[in-house]
Scaffold this active site. Structure first.
Site, PDB file in Angstrom:
ATOM      1  N   ARG A 127      51.529  -9.914 -36.377  1.00 16.32           N
ATOM      2  CA  ARG A 127      51.045 -10.386 -35.066  1.00 16.32           C
ATOM      3  C   ARG A 127      51.613  -9.594 -33.883  1.00 16.32           C
ATOM      4  O   ARG A 127      51.660 -10.081 -32.765  1.00 16.32           O
ATOM      5  CB  ARG A 127      51.311 -11.887 -34.883  1.00 16.32           C
ATOM      6  CG  ARG A 127      50.562 -12.757 -35.889  1.00 16.32           C
ATOM      7  CD  ARG A 127      50.614 -14.226 -35.504  1.00 16.32           C
ATOM      8  NE  ARG A 127      49.783 -15.006 -36.416  1.00 16.32           N
ATOM      9  CZ  ARG A 127      50.239 -15.592 -37.523  1.00 16.32           C
ATOM     10  NH1 ARG A 127      51.529 -15.472 -37.841  1.00 16.32           N
ATOM     11  NH2 ARG A 127      49.439 -16.285 -38.294  1.00 16.32           N
ATOM     12  N   LYS A 149      44.628   1.251 -25.257  1.00 12.58           N
ATOM     13  CA  LYS A 149      43.397   1.025 -26.025  1.00 12.58           C
ATOM     14  C   LYS A 149      43.629   1.506 -27.452  1.00 12.58           C
ATOM     15  O   LYS A 149      44.019   2.658 -27.670  1.00 12.58           O
ATOM     16  CB  LYS A 149      42.223   1.792 -25.420  1.00 12.58           C
ATOM     17  CG  LYS A 149      41.539   1.096 -24.274  1.00 12.58           C
ATOM     18  CD  LYS A 149      40.271   1.863 -23.939  1.00 12.58           C
ATOM     19  CE  LYS A 149      39.494   1.194 -22.843  1.00 12.58           C
ATOM     20  NZ  LYS A 149      38.251   1.953 -22.543  1.00 12.58           N
ATOM     21  N   GLU A 191      38.687  16.108 -21.105  1.00 14.23           N
ATOM     22  CA  GLU A 191      39.245  14.868 -20.564  1.00 14.23           C
ATOM     23  C   GLU A 191      40.059  15.131 -19.300  1.00 14.23           C
ATOM     24  O   GLU A 191      40.170  14.263 -18.441  1.00 14.23           O
ATOM     25  CB  GLU A 191      40.103  14.167 -21.619  1.00 14.23           C
ATOM     26  CG  GLU A 191      39.332  13.643 -22.826  1.00 14.23           C
ATOM     27  CD  GLU A 191      38.606  12.328 -22.573  1.00 14.23           C
ATOM     28  OE1 GLU A 191      38.608  11.856 -21.415  1.00 14.23           O
ATOM     29  OE2 GLU A 191      38.026  11.787 -23.535  1.00 14.23           O
ATOM     30  N   LYS A 233      45.346   8.264 -14.753  1.00 13.53           N
ATOM     31  CA  LYS A 233      45.055   7.187 -15.704  1.00 13.53           C
ATOM     32  C   LYS A 233      46.010   6.018 -15.505  1.00 13.53           C
ATOM     33  O   LYS A 233      45.599   4.854 -15.554  1.00 13.53           O
ATOM     34  CB  LYS A 233      45.128   7.701 -17.146  1.00 13.53           C
ATOM     35  CG  LYS A 233      44.750   6.604 -18.131  1.00 13.53           C
ATOM     36  CD  LYS A 233      44.250   7.116 -19.450  1.00 13.53           C
ATOM     37  CE  LYS A 233      43.660   5.957 -20.268  1.00 13.53           C
ATOM     38  NZ  LYS A 233      43.176   6.384 -21.583  1.00 13.53           N
ATOM     39  N   GLU A 243      40.057  -3.475 -18.582  1.00 16.41           N
ATOM     40  CA  GLU A 243      38.737  -2.894 -18.334  1.00 16.41           C
ATOM     41  C   GLU A 243      37.721  -3.931 -17.848  1.00 16.41           C
ATOM     42  O   GLU A 243      36.589  -4.004 -18.317  1.00 16.41           O
ATOM     43  CB  GLU A 243      38.214  -2.189 -19.595  1.00 16.41           C
ATOM     44  CG  GLU A 243      37.132  -1.152 -19.293  1.00 16.41           C
ATOM     45  CD  GLU A 243      36.748  -0.334 -20.503  1.00 16.41           C
ATOM     46  OE1 GLU A 243      37.261   0.788 -20.612  1.00 16.41           O
ATOM     47  OE2 GLU A 243      35.954  -0.815 -21.324  1.00 16.41           O
ATOM     48  N   ARG A 247      38.617   0.323 -14.547  1.00 17.74           N
ATOM     49  CA  ARG A 247      39.004   1.122 -15.710  1.00 17.74           C
ATOM     50  C   ARG A 247      37.786   1.680 -16.442  1.00 17.74           C
ATOM     51  O   ARG A 247      37.879   2.691 -17.140  1.00 17.74           O
ATOM     52  CB  ARG A 247      39.867   0.297 -16.663  1.00 17.74           C
ATOM     53  CG  ARG A 247      40.398   1.135 -17.819  1.00 17.74           C
ATOM     54  CD  ARG A 247      41.502   0.449 -18.598  1.00 17.74           C
ATOM     55  NE  ARG A 247      41.921   1.288 -19.708  1.00 17.74           N
ATOM     56  CZ  ARG A 247      42.937   1.019 -20.510  1.00 17.74           C
ATOM     57  NH1 ARG A 247      43.650  -0.082 -20.326  1.00 17.74           N
ATOM     58  NH2 ARG A 247      43.255   1.834 -21.505  1.00 17.74           N
ATOM     59  N   ASN A 251      35.561   5.971 -18.642  1.00 14.76           N
ATOM     60  CA  ASN A 251      34.579   6.261 -19.683  1.00 14.76           C
ATOM     61  C   ASN A 251      33.472   7.195 -19.195  1.00 14.76           C
ATOM     62  O   ASN A 251      32.427   7.321 -19.855  1.00 14.76           O
ATOM     63  CB  ASN A 251      33.955   4.962 -20.205  1.00 14.76           C
ATOM     64  CG  ASN A 251      34.911   4.187 -21.079  1.00 14.76           C
ATOM     65  OD1 ASN A 251      35.273   4.622 -22.169  1.00 14.76           O
ATOM     66  ND2 ASN A 251      35.359   3.036 -20.594  1.00 14.76           N
ATOM     67  N   HIS A 254      31.430   9.180 -21.611  1.00 11.15           N
ATOM     68  CA  HIS A 254      31.651   8.638 -22.944  1.00 11.15           C
ATOM     69  C   HIS A 254      30.457   7.859 -23.492  1.00 11.15           C
ATOM     70  O   HIS A 254      30.266   7.791 -24.706  1.00 11.15           O
ATOM     71  CB  HIS A 254      32.890   7.737 -22.955  1.00 11.15           C
ATOM     72  CG  HIS A 254      34.177   8.492 -22.843  1.00 11.15           C
ATOM     73  ND1 HIS A 254      34.485   9.303 -21.773  1.00 11.15           N
ATOM     74  CD2 HIS A 254      35.249   8.561 -23.676  1.00 11.15           C
ATOM     75  CE1 HIS A 254      35.686   9.828 -21.951  1.00 11.15           C
ATOM     76  NE2 HIS A 254      36.170   9.401 -23.090  1.00 11.15           N
ATOM     77  N   HIS A 258      29.834   9.249 -26.939  1.00 14.29           N
ATOM     78  CA  HIS A 258      30.031   8.430 -28.131  1.00 14.29           C
ATOM     79  C   HIS A 258      28.749   8.326 -28.949  1.00 14.29           C
ATOM     80  O   HIS A 258      28.791   8.282 -30.189  1.00 14.29           O
ATOM     81  CB  HIS A 258      30.498   7.022 -27.736  1.00 14.29           C
ATOM     82  CG  HIS A 258      31.958   6.952 -27.394  1.00 14.29           C
ATOM     83  ND1 HIS A 258      32.537   5.830 -26.813  1.00 14.29           N
ATOM     84  CD2 HIS A 258      32.966   7.839 -27.548  1.00 14.29           C
ATOM     85  CE1 HIS A 258      33.831   6.051 -26.642  1.00 14.29           C
ATOM     86  NE2 HIS A 258      34.103   7.263 -27.075  1.00 14.29           N
ATOM     87  N   HIS A 272      35.469  14.890 -30.225  1.00 12.38           N
ATOM     88  CA  HIS A 272      35.330  13.885 -29.169  1.00 12.38           C
ATOM     89  C   HIS A 272      35.217  14.528 -27.785  1.00 12.38           C
ATOM     90  O   HIS A 272      34.322  14.202 -27.003  1.00 12.38           O
ATOM     91  CB  HIS A 272      36.518  12.923 -29.207  1.00 12.38           C
ATOM     92  CG  HIS A 272      36.537  11.959 -28.062  1.00 12.38           C
ATOM     93  ND1 HIS A 272      35.605  10.952 -27.924  1.00 12.38           N
ATOM     94  CD2 HIS A 272      37.360  11.866 -26.985  1.00 12.38           C
ATOM     95  CE1 HIS A 272      35.857  10.268 -26.815  1.00 12.38           C
ATOM     96  NE2 HIS A 272      36.911  10.804 -26.229  1.00 12.38           N
TER      97      HIS A 272
END
Length: 372
Positions: A127, A149, A191, A233, A243, A247, A251, A254, A258, A272
């Site tokens: 956990r 993330k 990036e 960032k 997000e 935030r 992306n 992306h 993606h 990527h």
């Protein structure tokens, strides 16, 4: 920042989850010394991949042991395919077999794939256990290692299963960039460019003058580019950790990228950062068609990314792709809101989120990119 030989600290302000990004030259050799203050007990498990293990695992182990830290190691297969349900389950089983305790710390030594899967494992193991990011690729140093993330990929798309779980520390050794293949370095550079496109036109102008230096190993240029990216960032993550708003701007490129990655099957055909580069060009193209960016922004972006060896059109992927299939992948994007795809659009330095975008325009952008 001008002196890469000095260690620089970029704080990520998140209250009790705050941590520091440490940036400098040769920090892997100081890993034990730097990590020691954030460990709850002197036991760590390094998670890396087969490529990185050959290059850097021995140095990391030596530095940790020298600081009196007990070290275990897990080496995963290299490549995006590692971010799968099957590999994630195997990783958890291995960690449990090693007897990893809640006060232990995982160390992600690798690129974005290792950082993402290690962070997700840390989020759910017993956990929640602590982890430290030691990113070895430019892409991971400026993006995926910062912000918490974590996740794995599914057939439906990239990073659709995961958790927000902040690292306790990020240690960025610029010297590790010297071991990257040129293609990986170029992909990571996409990036870096992204931060200029979001809200820092001055940074993009600096990159136009100094981007080649970043890619050719100029340590001062690399230090400045990495630190500026991390500051950007960190600032956005501190404002919007989960997000819910700003935030999402991170992306940029992306949503398109993606979709391209998913359609390529994460088989190495498209890295990527390469997908993000093409995706940012698509986003600017869409912005021009919607009248929220000037054609000059699109041409300027394409010129710089071409000069840095990046792909700018989907046609350059050399794989049969279909616009409608790409849109179906985009409909699975994490930012989809009430069934609508959310796009990050705008001029260079002025990105904003947009809903209700005409998908006919999106289809035209995709088809034109696929034609080259």
């Amino acid at each position: 920042m001008s002196d890469a030989s000095v260690m620089h600290t970029v704080p990520v302000g998140l209250g009790e989850r705050s941590y520091d990004i440490l940036i400098g030259d040769g920090l892997l050799g100081r890993l034990g010394e730097l990590a020691l203050p954030v460990l709850r007990q002197k036991r760590v498990t390094i998670i890396t991949d087969s490529n990185v293990a050959d290059l850097h695992l021995s140095a990391a182990r030596t530095a940790l042991v020298a600081a009196g830290i007990q070290v275990s190691e897990i080496v995963l297969p290299a490549g995006e395919a590692t971010k799968s349900y099957a590999q994630f389950g195997e990783l958890l089983d291995q960690l449990l077999a090693l007897g990893v305790e809640r006060k232990d710390t995982l160390i992600a030594l690798g690129g974005g794939v290792i950082g993402d899967i290690t962070g997700f494992a840390a989020a759910v193991l017993r956990r929640g256990v602590n982890f430290i990011q030691v990113p070895t690729s430019l892409l991971a140093q400026v993006d995926s290692s910062v912000g918490g993330k974590t996740g794995i990929n599914t057939k439906a798309g990239k990073n659709l299963v995961g958790a927000f779980h902040q690292p306790r520390q990020v240690i960025i050794d610029l010297a590790l960039l010297d071991t990257l293949p040129k293609r990986e370095l170029q992909a990571g550079y996409a990036e870096v460019v992204k931060y200029g496109f979001i809200d820092s036109p001055d940074f993009f102008t600096w990159l136009e003058d100094n981007g080649q230096g970043v890619l050719e190993g100029n340590r001062h240029a690399q230090a400045h580019a990495v630190a500026e990216s991390c500051r950007a960032k960190a600032r956005i993550v501190a404002e919007d950790e989960f997000e819910a708003g700003k935030r999402a701007l991170l992306n940029l490129g992306h949503t398109f990228g993606h979709a391209l990655e998913a359609e390529c099957g994460y088989d190495g055909t498209l890295l990527h950062g390469e997908g993000v580069a093409i995706g940012m060009v698509m986003a600017l193209d869409l912005s021009v068609r919607m009248g929220i960016a000037e054609p000059g922004d699109l041409e300027r972006a394409k010129k710089h990314m071409r000069a840095c060896g990046l792909k700018v059109n989907a046609a350059e992927i050399n794989k049969p792709l279909d616009a409608d299939k790409l849109i179906s992948h985009m409909a699975q994007d994490k930012k989809v809101d009430a069934g609508e795809i959310v796009f990050i659009l705008g001029p260079i330095g002025g990105a904003t989120t947009h809903k209700g975008v005409d998908l006919t325009l999106v289809r035209h952008v995709l088809k034109d990119s696929l034609r080259g």
